[in-house]
Design a protein around this motif. Structure first.
Motif, PDB file in Angstrom:
ATOM      1  N   THR A 174       0.875  -1.231   0.044  1.00 22.59           N
ATOM      2  CA  THR A 174      -0.057   0.110  -0.003  1.00 22.59           C
ATOM      3  C   THR A 174       0.913   1.310  -0.225  1.00 22.59           C
ATOM      4  O   THR A 174       0.485   2.414  -0.623  1.00 22.59           O
ATOM      5  CB  THR A 174      -1.159   0.112   1.262  1.00 22.59           C
ATOM      6  OG1 THR A 174      -1.781  -1.234   1.253  1.00 22.59           O
ATOM      7  CG2 THR A 174      -1.745   1.212   1.261  1.00 22.59           C
ATOM      8  N   VAL A 175       1.873   1.379   0.612  1.00 20.27           N
ATOM      9  CA  VAL A 175       2.696   2.386   0.894  1.00 20.27           C
ATOM     10  C   VAL A 175       3.534   2.887  -0.427  1.00 20.27           C
ATOM     11  O   VAL A 175       3.646   4.024  -0.505  1.00 20.27           O
ATOM     12  CB  VAL A 175       3.847   2.524   1.992  1.00 20.27           C
ATOM     13  CG1 VAL A 175       5.104   1.719   1.545  1.00 20.27           C
ATOM     14  CG2 VAL A 175       4.126   3.508   2.646  1.00 20.27           C
ATOM     15  N   ALA A 176       3.669   1.787  -1.237  1.00 14.38           N
ATOM     16  CA  ALA A 176       4.233   1.969  -2.543  1.00 14.38           C
ATOM     17  C   ALA A 176       3.496   2.867  -3.658  1.00 14.38           C
ATOM     18  O   ALA A 176       4.055   3.547  -4.110  1.00 14.38           O
ATOM     19  CB  ALA A 176       4.563   0.861  -3.170  1.00 14.38           C
ATOM     20  N   GLY A 177       2.297   2.906  -3.320  1.00  9.50           N
ATOM     21  CA  GLY A 177       1.459   3.646  -3.935  1.00  9.50           C
ATOM     22  C   GLY A 177       0.855   5.205  -3.530  1.00  9.50           C
ATOM     23  O   GLY A 177       0.112   5.704  -3.944  1.00  9.50           O
ATOM     24  N   GLU A 178       1.507   5.393  -2.566  1.00  7.14           N
ATOM     25  CA  GLU A 178       1.123   6.869  -1.602  1.00  7.14           C
ATOM     26  C   GLU A 178       1.578   7.783  -2.583  1.00  7.14           C
ATOM     27  O   GLU A 178       2.772   7.983  -3.045  1.00  7.14           O
ATOM     28  CB  GLU A 178       1.847   6.880  -0.373  1.00  7.14           C
ATOM     29  CG  GLU A 178       1.290   5.840   0.575  1.00  7.14           C
ATOM     30  CD  GLU A 178      -0.002   6.061   1.253  1.00  7.14           C
ATOM     31  OE1 GLU A 178      -0.566   7.117   0.767  1.00  7.14           O
ATOM     32  OE2 GLU A 178      -0.557   5.424   1.961  1.00  7.14           O
ATOM     33  N   THR A 179       0.805   8.979  -2.664  1.00  9.19           N
ATOM     34  CA  THR A 179       1.064  10.096  -3.342  1.00  9.19           C
ATOM     35  C   THR A 179       2.165  10.831  -2.822  1.00  9.19           C
ATOM     36  O   THR A 179       2.932  11.403  -3.487  1.00  9.19           O
ATOM     37  CB  THR A 179      -0.522  11.043  -3.461  1.00  9.19           C
ATOM     38  OG1 THR A 179      -1.305  10.517  -4.068  1.00  9.19           O
ATOM     39  CG2 THR A 179      -0.036  12.310  -4.315  1.00  9.19           C
ATOM     40  N   TRP A 180       2.181  10.879  -1.490  1.00 10.52           N
ATOM     41  CA  TRP A 180       3.226  11.613  -0.678  1.00 10.52           C
ATOM     42  C   TRP A 180       4.789  11.329  -1.388  1.00 10.52           C
ATOM     43  O   TRP A 180       5.591  11.995  -1.728  1.00 10.52           O
ATOM     44  CB  TRP A 180       3.301  11.457   0.616  1.00 10.52           C
ATOM     45  CG  TRP A 180       4.213  12.498   1.629  1.00 10.52           C
ATOM     46  CD1 TRP A 180       5.314  12.067   1.740  1.00 10.52           C
ATOM     47  CD2 TRP A 180       3.551  13.648   1.747  1.00 10.52           C
ATOM     48  NE1 TRP A 180       5.826  13.200   2.598  1.00 10.52           N
ATOM     49  CE2 TRP A 180       4.854  14.383   2.495  1.00 10.52           C
ATOM     50  CE3 TRP A 180       2.576  14.554   1.439  1.00 10.52           C
ATOM     51  CZ2 TRP A 180       4.743  15.594   3.059  1.00 10.52           C
ATOM     52  CZ3 TRP A 180       2.599  15.800   2.094  1.00 10.52           C
ATOM     53  CH2 TRP A 180       3.345  16.354   2.734  1.00 10.52           C
ATOM     54  N   LEU A 181       4.938   9.857  -1.674  1.00  4.35           N
ATOM     55  CA  LEU A 181       6.137   9.328  -2.311  1.00  4.35           C
ATOM     56  C   LEU A 181       6.327   9.581  -3.554  1.00  4.35           C
ATOM     57  O   LEU A 181       7.568   9.910  -3.955  1.00  4.35           O
ATOM     58  CB  LEU A 181       6.299   7.879  -2.077  1.00  4.35           C
ATOM     59  CG  LEU A 181       6.275   7.455  -0.470  1.00  4.35           C
ATOM     60  CD1 LEU A 181       6.633   5.972  -0.305  1.00  4.35           C
ATOM     61  CD2 LEU A 181       7.574   8.125   0.349  1.00  4.35           C
ATOM     62  N   ALA A 182       5.078   9.547  -4.381  1.00  6.13           N
ATOM     63  CA  ALA A 182       5.337   9.815  -5.829  1.00  6.13           C
ATOM     64  C   ALA A 182       5.685  11.313  -5.901  1.00  6.13           C
ATOM     65  O   ALA A 182       6.451  11.435  -7.103  1.00  6.13           O
ATOM     66  CB  ALA A 182       4.039   9.681  -6.419  1.00  6.13           C
ATOM     67  N   VAL A 183       5.267  12.285  -5.125  1.00  2.00           N
ATOM     68  CA  VAL A 183       5.790  13.783  -5.319  1.00  2.00           C
ATOM     69  C   VAL A 183       7.282  13.827  -5.204  1.00  2.00           C
ATOM     70  O   VAL A 183       8.051  14.588  -5.756  1.00  2.00           O
ATOM     71  CB  VAL A 183       4.794  14.369  -4.524  1.00  2.00           C
ATOM     72  CG1 VAL A 183       5.563  15.988  -4.475  1.00  2.00           C
ATOM     73  CG2 VAL A 183       3.484  14.475  -5.150  1.00  2.00           C
ATOM     74  N   ASP A 184       7.626  12.928  -4.122  1.00  5.33           N
ATOM     75  CA  ASP A 184       9.133  13.053  -3.733  1.00  5.33           C
ATOM     76  C   ASP A 184      10.006  13.240  -4.779  1.00  5.33           C
ATOM     77  O   ASP A 184      11.087  14.071  -4.504  1.00  5.33           O
ATOM     78  CB  ASP A 184       9.438  12.186  -2.653  1.00  5.33           C
ATOM     79  CG  ASP A 184       9.147  12.498  -1.165  1.00  5.33           C
ATOM     80  OD1 ASP A 184       8.528  13.883  -0.955  1.00  5.33           O
ATOM     81  OD2 ASP A 184       9.487  11.651  -0.156  1.00  5.33           O
ATOM     82  N   HIS A 185      10.018  12.358  -5.579  1.00  2.00           N
ATOM     83  CA  HIS A 185      11.292  12.358  -6.529  1.00  2.00           C
ATOM     84  C   HIS A 185      11.276  13.538  -7.434  1.00  2.00           C
ATOM     85  O   HIS A 185      12.046  13.934  -8.025  1.00  2.00           O
ATOM     86  CB  HIS A 185      11.115  11.136  -7.545  1.00  2.00           C
ATOM     87  CG  HIS A 185      10.217  11.177  -8.389  1.00  2.00           C
ATOM     88  ND1 HIS A 185       8.997  10.777  -8.541  1.00  2.00           N
ATOM     89  CD2 HIS A 185      10.253  11.593 -10.054  1.00  2.00           C
ATOM     90  CE1 HIS A 185       8.258  11.075  -9.581  1.00  2.00           C
ATOM     91  NE2 HIS A 185       8.988  11.403 -10.524  1.00  2.00           N
TER      92      HIS A 185
END
Length: 286
Positions: free
Chosen positions: A254-265
């Motif tokens: 689930t965490v792999a699809g978190e928006t927060w992480l997608a924005v980080d890169h």
């Protein structure tokens, strides 16, 4: 400026002048309100909000905060939401946070506070200046100038503590914690006390959070969980699963699809490019 998952994201055009301080600009776009889960990160985060709509944070403690906010080292779920939100987000290494904020990150552990509570009138003034600025470069320059002034006047962490933090961060949390005191020439009790008081976390917990941060960003980039566990110093994949669940409240899948992480890169240098969601380019940088 890039657009991803309901946010337009801007980055400074040049590296900042202040070590341990990173900035990115965020503007909510699209018809739906923003509502994202925040994934814990080994930095103190500031949200300098200046848009028409309030930035609202629902903290893990159950308390709600609005406006210019400071979040310490998070542990557990927190949500950020709002409409017409515009803000400059600043990530402070704990070494820089100790000087810039005028208080130890230990006072912010698991807590979100308003910047007004910490700084008073200067917090309101920076909001006014950011709202009056005409472009993201102008906003970044204003924010950086504020932080330079505070760094010049603030107290610094002990050099030994700063060195220990750099060792933990540079090793991605895999340094031998029991050797840190020997390497700086202090007793274990002294280093642990000074580190906790100035950085905000005990060394072992700091290393755990740094290791978690690298692991979840690799998950977001689509890497295999078993390989991440092996490379990251986890005992096995179950160990990785437990840490991810402890810090984020959700499973690795689930965490792999978190928006927060997608924005980080997009917003911050040094992270692997995520596989989802898709990113599109926006035309304006103003």
């Amino acid at each position: 400026m890039a657009s991803v998952a309901g946010w337009e994201v801007a980055r400074p055009r040049r590296p900042g002048r202040v070590a341990g301080v990173s900035m990115a600009g965020f503007r909510a776009c699209g018809p739906a309100p923003v509502d994202v889960r925040v994934v814990p990160h080994p930095a103190v985060s500031l949200a300098l909000e200046f848009g028409d709509g309030p930035l609202v944070v629902d903290a893990a403690t159950g308390r709600q905060r609005r406006g210019n906010l400071v979040a310490g080292f998070l542990h557990g779920a927190m949500r950020v939401r709002g409409e017409r939100v515009e803000c400059v987000q600043v990530r402070l290494s704990p070494v820089a946070a100790y000087t810039v904020l005028g208080t130890s990150p230990a006072e912010l552990d698991h807590v979100v506070v308003t910047l007004d509570d910490l700084w008073g009138r200067p917090a309101a003034r920076i909001r006014e200046q950011l709202a009056e600025a005409r472009s993201w470069p102008d906003r970044f320059a204003l924010t950086e100038a504020l932080f330079v002034r505070r760094l010049e006047r603030g107290r610094s962490v002990d050099p030994e503590v700063a060195w220990a933090w750099r060792r933990i961060a540079g090793s991605r949390g895999r340094v031998r914690i029991d050797r840190l005191a020997v390497e700086v020439g202090w007793s274990r009790k002294r280093l642990w006390s000074r580190f906790r008081g100035q950085i905000g976390l005990p060394p072992k917990r700091a290393a755990k959070l740094v290791r978690f941060d690298h692991a979840v960003h690799r998950l977001a980039a689509g890497d295999d969980a078993a390989r991440i566990a092996a490379d990251g110093g986890y005992v096995d994949q179950s160990h990785l699963h437990r840490d991810v669940l402890e810090y984020s409240g959700v499973t690795p899948a689930t965490v792999a699809g978190e928006t927060w992480l997608a924005v980080d890169h997009i917003a911050w240098a040094g992270y692997p490019r995520g596989l989802r969601p898709a990113v599109t380019r926006a035309a304006s940088s103003a």
